[in-house]
Design a protein around this motif. Sequence first.
Motif, mmCIF file in Angstrom:
data_model
loop_
_atom_site.group_PDB
_atom_site.id
_atom_site.type_symbol
_atom_site.label_atom_id
_atom_site.label_comp_id
_atom_site.label_asym_id
_atom_site.label_seq_id
_atom_site.Cartn_x
_atom_site.Cartn_y
_atom_site.Cartn_z
ATOM 1 N N UNK A 150 0.813 -1.206 0.000
ATOM 2 C CA UNK A 150 0.000 0.000 0.000
ATOM 3 C C UNK A 150 0.849 1.259 0.000
ATOM 4 N N UNK A 151 1.887 1.273 0.817
ATOM 5 C CA UNK A 151 2.794 2.423 0.843
ATOM 6 C C UNK A 151 3.518 2.571 -0.488
ATOM 7 N N UNK A 152 3.951 1.462 -1.060
ATOM 8 C CA UNK A 152 4.619 1.519 -2.364
ATOM 9 C C UNK A 152 3.677 2.028 -3.444
ATOM 10 N N UNK A 153 2.367 1.773 -3.277
ATOM 11 C CA UNK A 153 1.375 2.214 -4.257
ATOM 12 C C UNK A 153 0.933 3.659 -4.029
ATOM 13 N N UNK A 154 1.503 4.313 -3.010
ATOM 14 C CA UNK A 154 1.207 5.728 -2.806
ATOM 15 C C UNK A 154 0.201 6.043 -1.732
ATOM 16 N N UNK A 155 -0.134 5.076 -0.874
ATOM 17 C CA UNK A 155 -1.045 5.376 0.231
ATOM 18 C C UNK A 155 -0.463 6.488 1.097
ATOM 19 N N UNK A 156 -1.318 7.411 1.510
ATOM 20 C CA UNK A 156 -0.843 8.525 2.323
ATOM 21 C C UNK A 156 -0.429 8.080 3.716
ATOM 22 N N UNK A 157 -1.172 7.111 4.261
ATOM 23 C CA UNK A 157 -0.929 6.674 5.626
ATOM 24 C C UNK A 157 -1.453 5.257 5.797
ATOM 25 N N UNK A 158 -0.673 4.394 6.444
ATOM 26 C CA UNK A 158 -1.094 3.039 6.781
ATOM 27 C C UNK A 158 -0.864 2.836 8.265
ATOM 28 N N UNK A 159 -1.916 2.453 8.981
ATOM 29 C CA UNK A 159 -1.790 2.170 10.407
ATOM 30 C C UNK A 159 -2.167 0.712 10.645
ATOM 31 N N UNK A 160 -1.488 0.105 11.621
ATOM 32 C CA UNK A 160 -1.685 -1.315 11.881
ATOM 33 C C UNK A 160 -1.971 -1.548 13.352
ATOM 34 N N UNK A 161 -2.749 -2.602 13.610
ATOM 35 C CA UNK A 161 -3.036 -3.031 14.974
ATOM 36 C C UNK A 161 -2.733 -4.515 15.085
ATOM 37 N N UNK A 162 -2.029 -4.890 16.171
ATOM 38 C CA UNK A 162 -1.703 -6.296 16.379
ATOM 39 C C UNK A 162 -1.470 -6.513 17.872
ATOM 40 N N UNK A 163 -1.979 -7.595 18.444
ATOM 41 C CA UNK A 163 -1.768 -7.838 19.868
ATOM 42 C C UNK A 163 -0.327 -8.190 20.219
ATOM 43 N N UNK A 164 0.464 -8.612 19.239
ATOM 44 C CA UNK A 164 1.875 -8.924 19.457
ATOM 45 C C UNK A 164 2.682 -7.644 19.282
ATOM 46 N N UNK A 165 2.995 -6.979 20.412
ATOM 47 C CA UNK A 165 3.666 -5.688 20.345
ATOM 48 C C UNK A 165 5.031 -5.747 19.706
ATOM 49 N N UNK A 166 5.778 -6.814 19.967
ATOM 50 C CA UNK A 166 7.121 -6.926 19.387
ATOM 51 C C UNK A 166 7.041 -7.102 17.871
ATOM 52 N N UNK A 167 6.111 -7.903 17.423
ATOM 53 C CA UNK A 167 5.960 -8.097 15.977
ATOM 54 C C UNK A 167 5.552 -6.795 15.304
ATOM 55 N N UNK A 168 4.619 -6.084 15.921
ATOM 56 C CA UNK A 168 4.172 -4.817 15.346
ATOM 57 C C UNK A 168 5.307 -3.812 15.303
ATOM 58 N N UNK A 169 6.061 -3.704 16.381
ATOM 59 C CA UNK A 169 7.168 -2.741 16.422
ATOM 60 C C UNK A 169 8.232 -3.064 15.374
ATOM 61 N N UNK A 170 8.535 -4.346 15.219
ATOM 62 C CA UNK A 170 9.529 -4.723 14.224
ATOM 63 C C UNK A 170 9.094 -4.368 12.821
ATOM 64 N N UNK A 171 7.827 -4.646 12.505
ATOM 65 C CA UNK A 171 7.315 -4.312 11.178
ATOM 66 C C UNK A 171 7.313 -2.810 10.957
ATOM 67 N N UNK A 172 6.835 -2.043 11.938
ATOM 68 C CA UNK A 172 6.789 -0.588 11.780
ATOM 69 C C UNK A 172 8.183 -0.007 11.594
ATOM 70 N N UNK A 173 9.185 -0.586 12.277
ATOM 71 C CA UNK A 173 10.553 -0.113 12.085
ATOM 72 C C UNK A 173 11.030 -0.318 10.665
#
Length: 280
Positions: free
Chosen positions: A148-171
């Motif tokens: 989505x970001x590569x396709x030009x999305x202005x903003x992508x937000x994610x929710x996941x109960x696994x905080x470490x997995x989410x943080x790693x992906x966002x990084x």
Amino acid sequence: MTGPHVSGTTRLYPVLGDPVAQVRAPGLLNPLLAELGADALVVPVHVRPDALAEVVRGLMRAGNVDGLLVTVPHKAAVCALVDALGPAAAVTGTANAVRRTADGRLYAENFDGRGFVDGLTAAGRPLRDAHVFVAGAGGAGGAIAAAGLAAGAARVVLRDPDGARLAGLLGRLDARWPGRAGAAGPDDIGRADVVVNATPLGMRAADPLPFDPAAARPDAVVADVVMKPHETALLRAAAARGRRVHHGIHMLEQQVPAYREFFGWLRPDPAAAARKSGMA
């Protein structure tokens, strides 16, 4: 009913998952392989997480296994079992396809995101300048966010109960697309143009909804990556509230060209096709 032709020369492409009863790839890809005249077959293989490494090593040592397709919950773990990652797999930390290269090394890539974005575009909802909410930061969610970001999305937000997995992906996303991806807040569903379930919730009848579709804007698209059942509880609830819905099968359908390129499946030979049909 005539099944696919299988012989001693047939090349195999196992689909690895746990569970595996829901996979749609064999039903979609085997007719394509037959149309192409390829002596190849896609078959489901049920693999528990604690057996993944052993199964991948064993299958890819088989001389007639040319590649693997990977589904829930193995998309992250398989990345540690290959020799090299493609660009999307490197960003997301997940892969859904593995092939053996000419030198015998294993190379993995993730086409989920590309398939999802192309499916939305084909349905008239390109993601350029869009705000996207994604439930799930696993294989499908990470791939959808990156594509989505590569396709030009202005903003992508994610929710996941696994905080470490989410943080790693966002990084990893922030390193590639600074300032355009983040953790979802309580009001982000209501701000999004496209709201996506990228979790396995919905595969079983007893699953809770991954989010309340009533929280989405009336003009938002509510999408699900779950392919079986076709009409998930989330999509039924969203449609009942007047939201436009987008089914999971489109993500797989739109990956077919990428799989053809990745695995080297050739286009049909018109002369061979004519001979097969008795026209020549």
